[in-house]
Design an enzyme around this catalytic site. Sequence first.
Site, PDB file in Angstrom:
ATOM      1  CB  THR A   1     -17.292  51.240   2.530  1.00  0.00           C
ATOM      2  OG1 THR A   1     -17.512  52.651   2.365  1.00  0.00           O
ATOM      3  CG2 THR A   1     -18.643  50.558   2.554  1.00  0.00           C
TER       4      THR A   1
ATOM      5  CB  SER B   1     -25.009  53.453  -3.090  1.00  0.00           C
ATOM      6  OG  SER B   1     -23.973  52.564  -2.688  1.00  0.00           O
TER       7      SER B   1
ATOM      8  CE1 TYR C   1     -18.902  48.489  -2.743  1.00  0.00           C
ATOM      9  CE2 TYR C   1     -19.169  50.776  -2.101  1.00  0.00           C
ATOM     10  CZ  TYR C   1     -18.406  49.628  -2.136  1.00  0.00           C
ATOM     11  OH  TYR C   1     -17.171  49.617  -1.569  1.00  0.00           O
ATOM     12  CG  HIS C   2     -21.781  52.829   0.146  1.00  0.00           C
ATOM     13  ND1 HIS C   2     -22.032  53.525  -1.013  1.00  0.00           N
ATOM     14  CD2 HIS C   2     -20.495  53.103   0.469  1.00  0.00           C
ATOM     15  CE1 HIS C   2     -20.939  54.206  -1.359  1.00  0.00           C
ATOM     16  NE2 HIS C   2     -19.994  53.962  -0.482  1.00  0.00           N
TER      17      HIS C   2
ATOM     18  CE  LYS D   1     -17.537  46.820   0.073  1.00  0.00           C
ATOM     19  NZ  LYS D   1     -16.227  46.149   0.090  1.00  0.00           N
TER      20      LYS D   1
END
Lengths: 382, 382
Positions: free
Chosen positions: B144, B179, B181-182, B185
């Site tokens: 991302t 976040s 989530y990020h 990644k």
Amino acid sequence: MRIIVLGGDGYLGWPTAMALAHRGHEVWALDNYLRRNLARETCSEALMQNPNLHDRADLFASLSGRKIEVEIADCADYRQLSPIFAKVRPEAVIHYAEQPSAPYSMMSFDAARVTLNNNLNATLNVIWGVVQHSPACHIIKLGTMGEYGTPNIDIEEGWIDIEHKGRKDRFLFPRQAGSLYHTTKILDTDLLWFYVRLYGLRVTDLMQGPVYGLATEAADQDDRLAPNFHYDDIFGTVVNRFLVQAVAGVPLTVYGKGGQTRGYLNLKDTLQCVELALNNPVEAGVLRVLNQFTEQLTVTEIAEKVRRAAGQAGLEVKVESIPNPRKEKEEHYYNAKHHGLVELGLKPHLMTDEVLVDMLERVAKHSGQIDARKVLPRVRWN
Amino acid sequence: MRIIVLGGDGYLGWPTAMALAHRGHEVWALDNYLRRNLARETCSEALMQNPNLHDRADLFASLSGRKIEVEIADCADYRQLSPIFAKVRPEAVIHYAEQPSAPYSMMSFDAARVTLNNNLNATLNVIWGVVQHSPACHIIKLGTMGEYGTPNIDIEEGWIDIEHKGRKDRFLFPRQAGSLYHTTKILDTDLLWFYVRLYGLRVTDLMQGPVYGLATEAADQDDRLAPNFHYDDIFGTVVNRFLVQAVAGVPLTVYGKGGQTRGYLNLKDTLQCVELALNNPVEAGVLRVLNQFTEQLTVTEIAEKVRRAAGQAGLEVKVESIPNPRKEKEEHYYNAKHHGLVELGLKPHLMTDEVLVDMLERVAKHSGQIDARKVLPRVRWN
């Protein structure tokens, strides 16, 4: 201070727990014996027998009058860790609770999976234990100089200012490690830095070089209080391996060209560094990175130091190169800064002949237990 | 080519599986319905009903004559993933199999644990599936643009040359996400880069911006082949949320000042990009990073675009600012390079009025199913 030492049974954890208890802190030592179990599974037991953590703590209490509370629990399981944080509400937590071996992490898929999951979940759980139960707690986390790898530029202390196309910003120093174990420490730093920004945590991330030494003030009271001394290729580090080879009368085995340069430190200095970090906590929302070593040495230089010290102890020692089992540069630029801890007051104990002779003597007492084959590489990733 | 699409039930995974099958590739779509389950648990179901993966694949086969093999399996469990890699011996794997929601990852400890463990283990398992069963396989991984965050310098494509104190080296571009989530990644990229160096893997890491769109060539054959369209605050992205608000006749809710700038792209361009990466594989030992978006826009600009398109569709729309539930910069420098995919041949579909009007019409068909309350922030981390 109320302090939890996670990985309190470890080579660093146990001496740290004793040193902090000795200073009058209330200390909880937490461990699940992961390292002992993995060492047994891989035929990599420590040279000296170490009593279990409860017995060590009892012995330490009987000798020093200081109590270390022992918790046998798995940091990677929040159901086990959370109640301990809730009960203790620590003012500081020293986080050593990771699978600590680079070669182990490279043995197989399962070893990689264990390393990744243990280390990342331990760190996530420590973060959340603090967030939920003791938000002002200072997390002192053991990272590694190996996070930086061997870049062609000077290694700064954690952060770097980058000017790029006329604009500037400050970033975590670029990291690129040589094993999965070291890579999990990079991931830990990323995770900590994210939650520091988010929740205003207080974190000191110690980028430590390889440690050597058996002597600490508290450990020297009784042989049974000694830190665990691994000398094999999996859980032992290079100085320990060379010392054992010297005592065993076999050649010191240098991996490849021997130009691999790292920053080393004495176990006594690990204890100093952790205490300095503890006594100089960071503000909320700060990730402080400190490069924790006292001198840069190549593997060949270490072999020479051990050879010379062994000579003083009457041991004739040869040094030989063997094929490098690791994928790493054997000759490279290396210039790592380490001002932060010196500015906080670190007084280094260097790798002198005297220090090495003392270690050789301690190892020699257990020469009957040495299995010199275990020093040779059993794990290859080259 | 034999291709496994991991996360084949997803917003990107299902259209990708159809597009690749349409080109004549042998496609396996693998999913464990994690996203559907988490969406149900958080009251965040997609606007349109999507048939399950087997039924979609059957329908697609009946309409196109092309077969998509379906495997319901958990990528985070190697015992499930490994036999599929052993059977298929894929030439390429498209790895979308991650918990995809930033707000979900910020809901609680358990959500953080699920996100970290699912995403990291899925990536570790993909790496080892390739190493053990198909070492020349090209891994195309969905990263991302959020990995880079919003630095004050130009964002390059994955790598940056740093000159520091008279010496130079090349590093992964610094990453700092908004976040958990990020952040997972970022950890994925670190893990991939380590194993690329170690085992000579072939990896393309796609730094993708937020995607919008419902139309793809294959999906447009039948409504039941449409990608899942989430419009809530947890699984929906900003364009989807605005479109649904426009149809529902409620104000478009901009988080804070609305100056948050990101690189966006049309779902059709995701399919193009993945196919371009696939048709232009990398050499062994290369981690190629491609910034995957076609235009930079602020949230306010998107709101304006949706307002204008809605006006053309006869809908009167207001835009209002609400307190930002996220910890993020609302005004910042942003200049991200995205040459790589253009050089490979990407022909962008931009966020035109026509595209938005078409999406509004598709959403309007399902206006009876809209619950506009779900668009408002239910998860806060500011």
